[in-house]
Design a protein around this motif. Structure first.
Motif, PDB file in Angstrom:
ATOM      1  N   ASP A 121       0.512  -1.253  -0.468  1.00 35.34           N
ATOM      2  CA  ASP A 121       0.078  -0.278  -0.157  1.00 35.34           C
ATOM      3  C   ASP A 121       1.348   1.291   0.196  1.00 35.34           C
ATOM      4  N   VAL A 122       1.979   1.261   0.467  1.00 33.51           N
ATOM      5  CA  VAL A 122       2.659   2.257   0.758  1.00 33.51           C
ATOM      6  C   VAL A 122       3.679   2.733  -0.717  1.00 33.51           C
ATOM      7  N   ARG A 123       4.311   1.767  -1.312  1.00 38.63           N
ATOM      8  CA  ARG A 123       4.603   1.977  -2.714  1.00 38.63           C
ATOM      9  C   ARG A 123       3.552   2.735  -3.747  1.00 38.63           C
ATOM     10  N   ARG A 124       2.380   1.797  -3.662  1.00 40.14           N
ATOM     11  CA  ARG A 124       1.315   2.374  -4.582  1.00 40.14           C
ATOM     12  C   ARG A 124       0.788   4.021  -4.359  1.00 40.14           C
ATOM     13  N   ALA A 125       1.193   4.820  -2.972  1.00 39.68           N
ATOM     14  CA  ALA A 125       0.560   5.556  -2.776  1.00 39.68           C
ATOM     15  C   ALA A 125       1.875   6.415  -2.811  1.00 39.68           C
ATOM     16  N   LEU A 126       3.690   6.299  -2.713  1.00 36.01           N
ATOM     17  CA  LEU A 126       4.003   6.461  -2.841  1.00 36.01           C
ATOM     18  C   LEU A 126       4.293   7.387  -4.897  1.00 36.01           C
ATOM     19  N   GLY A 127       3.506   5.950  -5.535  1.00 37.93           N
ATOM     20  CA  GLY A 127       3.812   5.904  -6.887  1.00 37.93           C
ATOM     21  C   GLY A 127       2.403   7.030  -7.045  1.00 37.93           C
ATOM     22  N   GLU A 128       1.800   7.494  -6.646  1.00 36.46           N
ATOM     23  CA  GLU A 128       0.708   8.165  -6.750  1.00 36.46           C
ATOM     24  C   GLU A 128       1.228  10.105  -6.562  1.00 36.46           C
ATOM     25  N   THR A 129       2.171  10.028  -5.278  1.00 34.46           N
ATOM     26  CA  THR A 129       2.533  11.055  -5.131  1.00 34.46           C
ATOM     27  C   THR A 129       3.477  11.911  -6.352  1.00 34.46           C
ATOM     28  N   ARG A 130       4.152  10.263  -6.785  1.00 34.49           N
ATOM     29  CA  ARG A 130       5.134  11.370  -7.614  1.00 34.49           C
ATOM     30  C   ARG A 130       4.510  11.244  -9.104  1.00 34.49           C
ATOM     31  N   ARG A 131       3.251  11.010  -9.553  1.00 39.54           N
ATOM     32  CA  ARG A 131       3.246  10.804 -10.722  1.00 39.54           C
ATOM     33  C   ARG A 131       1.961  11.878 -10.584  1.00 39.54           C
ATOM     34  N   SER A 132       2.153  13.131  -9.151  1.00 45.14           N
ATOM     35  CA  SER A 132       0.919  13.963  -9.524  1.00 45.14           C
ATOM     36  C   SER A 132       1.627  15.377  -9.912  1.00 45.14           C
ATOM     37  N   ALA A 133       3.347  14.928  -9.912  1.00 43.72           N
ATOM     38  CA  ALA A 133       3.870  16.678 -10.783  1.00 43.72           C
ATOM     39  C   ALA A 133       3.848  17.005 -11.716  1.00 43.72           C
ATOM     40  N   PHE A 134       3.618  18.127 -12.051  1.00 46.60           N
ATOM     41  CA  PHE A 134       3.336  18.365 -13.345  1.00 46.60           C
ATOM     42  C   PHE A 134       4.089  19.561 -13.721  1.00 46.60           C
ATOM     43  N   THR A 135       4.418  20.013 -14.980  1.00 48.30           N
ATOM     44  CA  THR A 135       5.497  21.335 -15.474  1.00 48.30           C
ATOM     45  C   THR A 135       4.065  22.841 -16.003  1.00 48.30           C
ATOM     46  N   VAL A 136       4.483  23.308 -15.014  1.00 48.43           N
ATOM     47  CA  VAL A 136       3.839  24.520 -15.990  1.00 48.43           C
ATOM     48  C   VAL A 136       3.599  25.856 -16.206  1.00 48.43           C
ATOM     49  N   PHE A 137       5.372  25.120 -16.683  1.00 47.16           N
ATOM     50  CA  PHE A 137       6.404  26.662 -17.682  1.00 47.16           C
ATOM     51  C   PHE A 137       6.746  25.632 -17.664  1.00 47.16           C
ATOM     52  N   GLU A 138       7.920  26.018 -19.096  1.00 51.38           N
ATOM     53  CA  GLU A 138       9.429  25.573 -19.534  1.00 51.38           C
ATOM     54  C   GLU A 138       9.524  26.449 -21.274  1.00 51.38           C
ATOM     55  N   ALA A 139      10.910  26.666 -21.351  1.00 50.96           N
ATOM     56  CA  ALA A 139      11.389  27.315 -22.570  1.00 50.96           C
ATOM     57  C   ALA A 139      12.567  27.070 -22.185  1.00 50.96           C
ATOM     58  N   ARG A 140      13.286  26.923 -23.891  1.00 53.40           N
ATOM     59  CA  ARG A 140      14.675  27.324 -24.024  1.00 53.40           C
ATOM     60  C   ARG A 140      15.213  28.667 -24.112  1.00 53.40           C
ATOM     61  N   VAL A 141      16.310  28.542 -23.957  1.00 52.89           N
ATOM     62  CA  VAL A 141      16.965  29.435 -24.401  1.00 52.89           C
ATOM     63  C   VAL A 141      18.041  29.469 -25.384  1.00 52.89           C
ATOM     64  N   LEU A 142      18.603  30.251 -26.311  1.00 50.59           N
ATOM     65  CA  LEU A 142      19.143  29.739 -27.401  1.00 50.59           C
ATOM     66  C   LEU A 142      20.272  30.772 -27.216  1.00 50.59           C
ATOM     67  N   PRO A 143      21.957  30.927 -27.194  1.00 49.33           N
ATOM     68  CA  PRO A 143      22.363  31.420 -27.277  1.00 49.33           C
ATOM     69  C   PRO A 143      22.422  32.990 -28.087  1.00 49.33           C
ATOM     70  N   THR A 144      21.439  32.969 -29.058  1.00 48.60           N
ATOM     71  CA  THR A 144      21.243  34.453 -29.503  1.00 48.60           C
ATOM     72  C   THR A 144      20.223  34.903 -28.093  1.00 48.60           C
ATOM     73  N   GLY A 145      20.114  34.716 -27.495  1.00 48.19           N
ATOM     74  CA  GLY A 145      19.090  34.982 -26.703  1.00 48.19           C
ATOM     75  C   GLY A 145      17.838  34.653 -26.621  1.00 48.19           C
ATOM     76  N   ARG A 146      17.584  34.150 -27.970  1.00 50.47           N
ATOM     77  CA  ARG A 146      16.167  34.639 -28.755  1.00 50.47           C
ATOM     78  C   ARG A 146      14.974  32.787 -27.766  1.00 50.47           C
ATOM     79  N   LEU A 147      14.175  32.842 -27.889  1.00 49.39           N
ATOM     80  CA  LEU A 147      13.546  31.486 -27.039  1.00 49.39           C
ATOM     81  C   LEU A 147      13.579  30.383 -27.880  1.00 49.39           C
ATOM     82  N   SER A 148      13.477  29.101 -27.992  1.00 46.29           N
ATOM     83  CA  SER A 148      12.993  28.518 -28.547  1.00 46.29           C
ATOM     84  C   SER A 148      11.527  27.414 -27.760  1.00 46.29           C
ATOM     85  N   PRO A 149      10.380  26.838 -28.487  1.00 46.41           N
ATOM     86  CA  PRO A 149      10.189  25.837 -27.445  1.00 46.41           C
ATOM     87  C   PRO A 149      10.538  24.996 -27.152  1.00 46.41           C
ATOM     88  N   PRO A 150      10.520  24.350 -26.187  1.00 45.85           N
ATOM     89  CA  PRO A 150      10.606  23.555 -25.274  1.00 45.85           C
ATOM     90  C   PRO A 150      10.510  21.621 -26.149  1.00 45.85           C
TER      91      PRO A 150
END
Ligand code: HEC
Length: 229
Positions: A200-229
């Motif tokens: 049960d603890v293992r299952r619960a641990l798995g759930e707590t890990r799966r709930s993570a999510f990314t709210v923002f992501e972007a890549r910055v190039l050496p030119t200073g420009r942004l590119s999609p992640p």
């Protein structure tokens, strides 16, 4: 403990003056934080944000859209540059959460920057992180740090680095771990030996890990420009 649907009333989210406190602050001070904010002054109630259309559904930290809506995240120029390298500043502002972000001791939010190669793989040893959260020991005996953002406050991460070992860009992200406390708690429990409850603890641990999510992501190039992640 880690269920998604939380039905609560406002009074649950405030420990009273005689209630449990850590480092001089109640374990949960949401109501007082809200009362001191511009949202209370403007008459914006808990339900206005948490139960828009009065649907009986309390949206919170597990809801990516809800979290995104409470924040203003920007990527702008770093104060210093590395010749031929990448540089930027990631800023997260609590612009729309009616109290401290994140609310409780359980979530952890990370501002993260790292170098990536052309395939998008992170390069080992290049990651820098900044934590937003209220960290307490697993026995709730002690507050380790409190870097949560009050309404209007911001956290930033400056990253300026030469490109190395095939790196082509820097990736900036904001990652939310709604159940970080429980993850650490279950990991500790398994280390100690959870006995018959181990599955049960293992299952619960798995759930707590799966709930993570990314709210923002972007890549910055050496030119200073942004590119999609
Ligand atoms: C202006 C909008 C706004 C108002 C007003 C507001 N909240 Fe929130 N609240 C949020 C957002 C956005 C989140 C998700 C991010 C976080 O956890 O801080 C949140 C998260 C929470 C959580 C965490 C829920 C979870 O999933 O664990 C609780 C509890 C909470 N709020 C209680 C309250 C209470 C009680 C009030 C009134 C005293 C209130 N909020 C007023 C926007 C608001």
């Amino acid at each position: 403990m880690v269920s998604r649907a939380r039905r609560v009333t406002c009074s649950c989210h405030q420990f009273g003056p005689d209630g449990y406190a850590l480092n001089g602050k109640p374990l949960e001070d949401t109501y007082e934080e809200w009362k001191a904010s511009r949202f209370a002054a403007a008459g914006v109630q808990c339900q206005d944000c948490h139960m828009p259309d009065r649907r009986h559904l309390w949206r919170g930290i597990h809801d990516a859209d809800m979290v995104r809506g409470g924040l203003t995240i920007t990527l702008d120029d770093a104060p210093s540059r590395v010749p031929g390298g990448v540089a930027a500043r990631l800023v997260v502002e609590n612009s729309g959460v009616g109290h401290r972000f994140p609310t409780y001791v359980t979530p952890l939010v990370l501002l993260r920057a790292e170098l990536v190669d052309a395939a998008g793989h992170a390069l080992a040893g290049t990651r820098v992180e900044r934590r937003i959260g209220r960290e307490v020991t697993l026995d709730l005996e002690r507050e380790v740090s409190d870097t949560r953002l009050a309404p209007g406050e911001r956290a930033e991460l400056v990253y300026a680095r030469a490109l190395e070992n095939g790196a082509v860009a820097a990736r900036f992200s904001v990652v939310v771990y709604p159940d970080a406390f429980y993850t650490a708690f279950f990991e500790a429990l398994l280390r100690q030996g959870a006995g018959r409850g181990e599955d049960d603890v293992r299952r619960a641990l798995g759930e707590t890990r799966r709930s993570a999510f990314t709210v923002f992501e972007a890549r910055v190039l050496p030119t200073g420009r942004l590119s999609p992640p």
